[in-house]
Write a protein that holds these residues in place. Structure first.
Motif, PDB file in Angstrom:
ATOM      1  N   ALA A   1       0.833  -1.209   0.000  1.00  0.00           N
ATOM      2  CA  ALA A   1       0.000   0.000   0.000  1.00  0.00           C
ATOM      3  C   ALA A   1       0.867   1.260   0.000  1.00  0.00           C
ATOM      4  O   ALA A   1       0.572   2.232  -0.708  1.00  0.00           O
ATOM      5  N   GLN A   2       1.927   1.258   0.807  1.00  0.00           N
ATOM      6  CA  GLN A   2       2.848   2.403   0.834  1.00  0.00           C
ATOM      7  C   GLN A   2       3.469   2.637  -0.540  1.00  0.00           C
ATOM      8  O   GLN A   2       3.662   3.779  -0.960  1.00  0.00           O
ATOM      9  N   GLN A   3       3.768   1.544  -1.225  1.00  0.00           N
ATOM     10  CA  GLN A   3       4.405   1.648  -2.529  1.00  0.00           C
ATOM     11  C   GLN A   3       3.408   1.985  -3.632  1.00  0.00           C
ATOM     12  O   GLN A   3       3.812   2.425  -4.723  1.00  0.00           O
ATOM     13  N   GLY A   4       2.138   1.742  -3.374  1.00  0.00           N
ATOM     14  CA  GLY A   4       1.134   1.927  -4.410  1.00  0.00           C
ATOM     15  C   GLY A   4       1.231   0.883  -5.499  1.00  0.00           C
ATOM     16  O   GLY A   4       0.859   1.118  -6.659  1.00  0.00           O
ATOM     17  N   HIS A   5       1.703  -0.307  -5.132  1.00  0.00           N
ATOM     18  CA  HIS A   5       1.912  -1.401  -6.086  1.00  0.00           C
ATOM     19  C   HIS A   5       0.615  -2.201  -6.212  1.00  0.00           C
ATOM     20  O   HIS A   5       0.305  -3.058  -5.390  1.00  0.00           O
ATOM     21  N   LEU A   6      -0.134  -1.933  -7.278  1.00  0.00           N
ATOM     22  CA  LEU A   6      -1.472  -2.498  -7.398  1.00  0.00           C
ATOM     23  C   LEU A   6      -1.476  -4.010  -7.553  1.00  0.00           C
ATOM     24  O   LEU A   6      -2.315  -4.703  -6.947  1.00  0.00           O
ATOM     25  N   GLU A   7      -0.572  -4.542  -8.347  1.00  0.00           N
ATOM     26  CA  GLU A   7      -0.553  -5.995  -8.539  1.00  0.00           C
ATOM     27  C   GLU A   7      -0.173  -6.723  -7.261  1.00  0.00           C
ATOM     28  O   GLU A   7      -0.683  -7.806  -6.968  1.00  0.00           O
TER      29      GLU A   7
ATOM     30  N   GLY B   1       0.095   9.111  -0.399  1.00  0.00           N
ATOM     31  CA  GLY B   1      -0.510   9.723  -1.574  1.00  0.00           C
ATOM     32  C   GLY B   1      -0.727   8.776  -2.732  1.00  0.00           C
ATOM     33  O   GLY B   1      -0.696   9.194  -3.898  1.00  0.00           O
ATOM     34  N   ARG B   2      -1.010   7.517  -2.442  1.00  0.00           N
ATOM     35  CA  ARG B   2      -1.164   6.499  -3.495  1.00  0.00           C
ATOM     36  C   ARG B   2      -2.629   6.385  -3.908  1.00  0.00           C
ATOM     37  O   ARG B   2      -3.372   5.555  -3.400  1.00  0.00           O
ATOM     38  N   LEU B   3      -3.052   7.226  -4.833  1.00  0.00           N
ATOM     39  CA  LEU B   3      -4.462   7.310  -5.206  1.00  0.00           C
ATOM     40  C   LEU B   3      -5.008   5.975  -5.696  1.00  0.00           C
ATOM     41  O   LEU B   3      -6.072   5.533  -5.241  1.00  0.00           O
ATOM     42  N   GLU B   4      -4.328   5.341  -6.629  1.00  0.00           N
ATOM     43  CA  GLU B   4      -4.854   4.094  -7.182  1.00  0.00           C
ATOM     44  C   GLU B   4      -4.888   2.995  -6.130  1.00  0.00           C
ATOM     45  O   GLU B   4      -5.791   2.153  -6.125  1.00  0.00           O
ATOM     46  N   GLY B   5      -3.916   3.004  -5.245  1.00  0.00           N
ATOM     47  CA  GLY B   5      -3.918   2.037  -4.150  1.00  0.00           C
ATOM     48  C   GLY B   5      -5.077   2.287  -3.204  1.00  0.00           C
ATOM     49  O   GLY B   5      -5.732   1.341  -2.742  1.00  0.00           O
TER      50      GLY B   5
ATOM     51  N   ILE C   1       2.149  17.504   5.481  1.00  0.00           N
ATOM     52  CA  ILE C   1       2.534  18.921   5.384  1.00  0.00           C
ATOM     53  C   ILE C   1       2.724  19.364   3.928  1.00  0.00           C
ATOM     54  O   ILE C   1       2.223  20.405   3.508  1.00  0.00           O
ATOM     55  N   VAL C   2       3.460  18.565   3.165  1.00  0.00           N
ATOM     56  CA  VAL C   2       3.714  18.926   1.768  1.00  0.00           C
ATOM     57  C   VAL C   2       2.686  18.223   0.891  1.00  0.00           C
ATOM     58  O   VAL C   2       2.793  17.035   0.616  1.00  0.00           O
ATOM     59  N   GLN C   3       1.668  18.953   0.460  1.00  0.00           N
ATOM     60  CA  GLN C   3       0.589  18.393  -0.345  1.00  0.00           C
ATOM     61  C   GLN C   3       0.990  18.417  -1.818  1.00  0.00           C
ATOM     62  O   GLN C   3       0.736  19.360  -2.546  1.00  0.00           O
ATOM     63  N   LYS C   4       1.635  17.358  -2.264  1.00  0.00           N
ATOM     64  CA  LYS C   4       2.062  17.295  -3.660  1.00  0.00           C
ATOM     65  C   LYS C   4       1.657  15.955  -4.260  1.00  0.00           C
ATOM     66  O   LYS C   4       1.099  15.086  -3.581  1.00  0.00           O
ATOM     67  N   ASP C   5       1.950  15.809  -5.524  1.00  0.00           N
ATOM     68  CA  ASP C   5       1.680  14.575  -6.258  1.00  0.00           C
ATOM     69  C   ASP C   5       0.230  14.141  -6.093  1.00  0.00           C
ATOM     70  O   ASP C   5      -0.665  14.876  -6.460  1.00  0.00           O
ATOM     71  N   GLY C   6       0.011  12.962  -5.456  1.00  0.00           N
ATOM     72  CA  GLY C   6      -1.339  12.413  -5.426  1.00  0.00           C
ATOM     73  C   GLY C   6      -2.205  12.843  -4.272  1.00  0.00           C
ATOM     74  O   GLY C   6      -3.388  12.492  -4.214  1.00  0.00           O
ATOM     75  N   TYR C   7      -1.667  13.593  -3.322  1.00  0.00           N
ATOM     76  CA  TYR C   7      -2.423  13.883  -2.095  1.00  0.00           C
ATOM     77  C   TYR C   7      -3.756  14.602  -2.338  1.00  0.00           C
ATOM     78  O   TYR C   7      -4.783  14.190  -1.781  1.00  0.00           O
ATOM     79  N   PRO C   8      -3.789  15.677  -3.120  1.00  0.00           N
ATOM     80  CA  PRO C   8      -5.086  16.342  -3.336  1.00  0.00           C
ATOM     81  C   PRO C   8      -6.137  15.409  -3.923  1.00  0.00           C
ATOM     82  O   PRO C   8      -7.315  15.473  -3.549  1.00  0.00           O
ATOM     83  N   LYS C   9      -5.714  14.529  -4.821  1.00  0.00           N
ATOM     84  CA  LYS C   9      -6.668  13.599  -5.429  1.00  0.00           C
ATOM     85  C   LYS C   9      -7.115  12.534  -4.431  1.00  0.00           C
ATOM     86  O   LYS C   9      -8.275  12.108  -4.443  1.00  0.00           O
ATOM     87  N   VAL C  10      -6.203  12.092  -3.576  1.00  0.00           N
ATOM     88  CA  VAL C  10      -6.568  11.133  -2.528  1.00  0.00           C
ATOM     89  C   VAL C  10      -7.598  11.759  -1.597  1.00  0.00           C
ATOM     90  O   VAL C  10      -8.616  11.134  -1.247  1.00  0.00           O
TER      91      VAL C  10
END
Length: 223
Positions: free
Chosen positions: A128-134, A164-168, A197-206
């Protein structure tokens, strides 16, 4: 390159400090040298005894993605659920490692326990931390407890949100992860994502996704 440098460093350390059978087995497992491992076993090496570095050979092979070594050690009778001195199993190491999916599938087929916690994480939490779906799908199909929590009350969904792993996050929610579960600080997965604290990459979408899903859940419960 990173793996090669790690192996070279380990070899230098072992050569300068240790010269035992355990160390030779450790290095052979890391490098996937089945021939050396076979000779050491024939000479009486114990497959399940932790070496000076704290782990049985199977964990070392799984962590470095040496599939032939993993196969050999399992066939030779290595304990698939053996732990190192920190509590990690080969399945933890494989989930973190370089072969990842292939090694994980092989270990699961050999009846690796899937819900072991070590250092606050299960294999599912690592995926889950890695966002590794498979990896997530594979571990869930093997019976991983999607709502298993660690000593801090954190679950795999919280880990995915924290990183911040949206797909996960989507996959775990779709598979039945409890969005309302709170950790020992009283935070849900949404709270955790919002607290980064740092809202970047996938966080807003999560955050947007979890708010939307929780809103629908609340509306459904009112009806």
């Amino acid at each position: 390159m990173k793996k090669t440098l790690a192996l070279m460093l380990t070899a230098l350390m072992a050569a300068s400090v240790w010269g035992s059978e355990d160390t030779r087995m450790y290095l052979a497992a890391m490098k996937g040298d089945v021939a050396v491992m076979q000779k050491l076993i024939e000479a009486g090496a114990d497959l399940n005894t932790p070496d000076q570095f704290g782990g049985p050979p199977l964990l070392n092979a799984a962590g470095t993605g040496e599939m032939e070594a993993v196969k050999f050690l399992l066939m030779a009778g290595a304990d698939v659920n053996a732990k190192d001195k920190t509590g990690f199993t080969a399945l933890h190491k494989a989930t973190m490692g370089e072969a990842e999916l292939d090694a994980v599938r092989l270990l699961l087929a050999s009846h690796a326990q899937v819900d072991v916690l070590a250092h606050g994480v299960s294999p599912l939490m690592i995926a889950a931390q890695q966002g590794h779906l498979e990896l997530l799908r594979t571990l869930l199909a093997a019976g991983a407890n999607i709502n298993l929590s660690n000593e801090y009350g954190a679950t795999a969904l919280m880990k995915a949100a924290e990183y911040g792993r949206l797909e996960g996050v989507k996959l775990l929610v779709d598979q039945g992860a409890d969005m309302g579960r709170k950790d020992h600080r009283g935070q849900t997965a949404l709270d955790i994502a919002q607290s980064v604290i740092v809202q970047k990459d996938g966080y807003p979408k999560v955050i947007a996704y979890l708010k939307e899903k929780q809103g629908r859940s609340t509306q459904g419960s009112i009806k």
